[in-house]
Design a protein around this motif. Structure first.
Motif, PDB file in Angstrom:
ATOM      1  N   GLN A  34       0.829  -1.211   0.000  1.00 59.48           N
ATOM      2  CA  GLN A  34       0.000   0.000   0.000  1.00 59.48           C
ATOM      3  C   GLN A  34       0.862   1.258   0.000  1.00 59.48           C
ATOM      4  OE1 GLN A  34      -3.940   0.143   1.581  1.00 59.48           O
ATOM      5  NE2 GLN A  34      -3.362   1.844   2.904  1.00 59.48           N
ATOM      6  N   PHE A  39      -2.624   1.321  -2.697  1.00 59.46           N
ATOM      7  CA  PHE A  39      -3.736   0.428  -2.362  1.00 59.46           C
ATOM      8  C   PHE A  39      -3.244  -0.999  -2.545  1.00 59.46           C
ATOM      9  CE2 PHE A  39      -3.886   0.861  -6.875  1.00 59.46           C
ATOM     10  CZ  PHE A  39      -4.548  -0.233  -7.404  1.00 59.46           C
ATOM     11  N   ILE A  40      -4.086  -1.983  -2.170  1.00 61.19           N
ATOM     12  CA  ILE A  40      -3.756  -3.394  -2.358  1.00 61.19           C
ATOM     13  C   ILE A  40      -4.549  -3.886  -3.575  1.00 61.19           C
ATOM     14  CG2 ILE A  40      -3.659  -5.700  -1.325  1.00 61.19           C
ATOM     15  CD1 ILE A  40      -2.114  -3.615   0.326  1.00 61.19           C
ATOM     16  N   PHE A  69      -6.346  -0.540   5.144  1.00 60.38           N
ATOM     17  CA  PHE A  69      -6.006  -1.039   3.812  1.00 60.38           C
ATOM     18  C   PHE A  69      -7.091  -0.703   2.803  1.00 60.38           C
ATOM     19  CE2 PHE A  69      -3.627  -4.067   6.578  1.00 60.38           C
ATOM     20  CZ  PHE A  69      -2.372  -3.561   6.269  1.00 60.38           C
ATOM     21  N   ARG A  70      -6.657  -0.224   1.637  1.00 60.66           N
ATOM     22  CA  ARG A  70      -7.571   0.109   0.545  1.00 60.66           C
ATOM     23  C   ARG A  70      -7.434  -0.936  -0.550  1.00 60.66           C
ATOM     24  NH1 ARG A  70      -4.234   4.503   0.482  1.00 60.66           N
ATOM     25  NH2 ARG A  70      -4.853   6.059   1.977  1.00 60.66           N
ATOM     26  N   THR A  71      -8.536  -1.218  -1.226  1.00 59.33           N
ATOM     27  CA  THR A  71      -8.498  -2.155  -2.358  1.00 59.33           C
ATOM     28  C   THR A  71      -8.765  -1.442  -3.677  1.00 59.33           C
ATOM     29  OG1 THR A  71     -10.801  -2.739  -1.941  1.00 59.33           O
ATOM     30  CG2 THR A  71      -9.116  -4.173  -0.960  1.00 59.33           C
TER      31      THR A  71
END
Length: 163
Positions: A34, A39-40, A69-71
C-alpha cells in the motif's frame, strides 16, 4: 505521486519477497504494497497467498478487517478525521457529518472528481488541539466545518507535489 498507482505483478512480488521470511510477514507486506502503490490490488492477493502458504480467503480477511487497507486507488488527497474521544468531545462528530455531506461521500470513499478520499482514524496524537484531521499526512488541529471547507478548496486548487 508520480509512481503511486502504477504497479506490475513483479513490483508486488518484489515487495513480498523482501518481507516474506519475517515472522508475521503478512501485515508488513500489506503495508509495503500500500505504501508503494497506494492500495492493495486484487491481483496481489493470490501472489501473497502463494508466497506465504496461506489461502486467498485468509489474505482477503486481513485486508478487509483493517480499515487502513484500501483495495482501490485513493484520490489525489487523503483526508482523515480523528474519531477518538478527545476529538469527539471537541466537535469531531459534527465535523465528520459536515465533511461527509459537503464531499457527498462516506468514509472509505473517494469524491467523483477523484480528488479526495475520506477516511476515519482513531487518534492523530493531537488531542490538545482537537478536533484534528490529517491531510496527506499533515496533521491539523482545531478544524471547524468552515476550516474544513477552506482546506478542501485549497486541495482542489493547488497542484500536486511530485514525490
Amino acid at each position: 505521486m508520480s509512481d503511486l498507482h502504477e504497479w506490475t505483478p513483479q513490483l508486488i512480488q518484489d515487495e513480498i519477497d523482501a518481507l516474506k521470511d519475517k515472522p508475521g510477514a503478512l501485515l508488513p507486506i500489506l503495508h509495503a504494497i500500500q505504501d508503494r502503490v497506494g492500495f492493495i490490488p486484487d491481483q496481489a492477493v493470490p501472489l501473497i497467498a502463494s508466497s506465504l502458504g496461506q489461502t486467498r480467503a485468509e489474505i482477503h480477511g486481513v485486508i478487509s478487517f483493517y480499515h487502513h487497507f484500501r483495495t482501490s486507488p485513493p484520490g489525489s488527497h487523503v483526508v482523515r478525521i480523528c474519531r477518538a474521544e478527545a476529538c469527539q468531545s471537541m466537535g469531531a462528530r459534527a465535523l465528520e457529518a459536515h465533511a461527509r455531506a459537503s464531499l457527498a461521500i462516506d468514509y472509505h470513499q473517494t469524491t467523483g472528481d477523484r480528488e479526495i478520499t475520506l477516511e476515519a482514524v482513531y487518534c492523530l496524537g493531537n488531542c490538545a488541539c482537537a478536533p484534528s484531521v490529517s491531510v496527506d499526512d499533515r496533521v491539523l488541529g482545531r478544524v471547524t466545518p468552515e476550516r474544513f471547507d477552506r482546506l478542501v478548496d485549497d486541495l482542489r486548487t493547488q497542484p500536486l507535489e511530485v514525490k
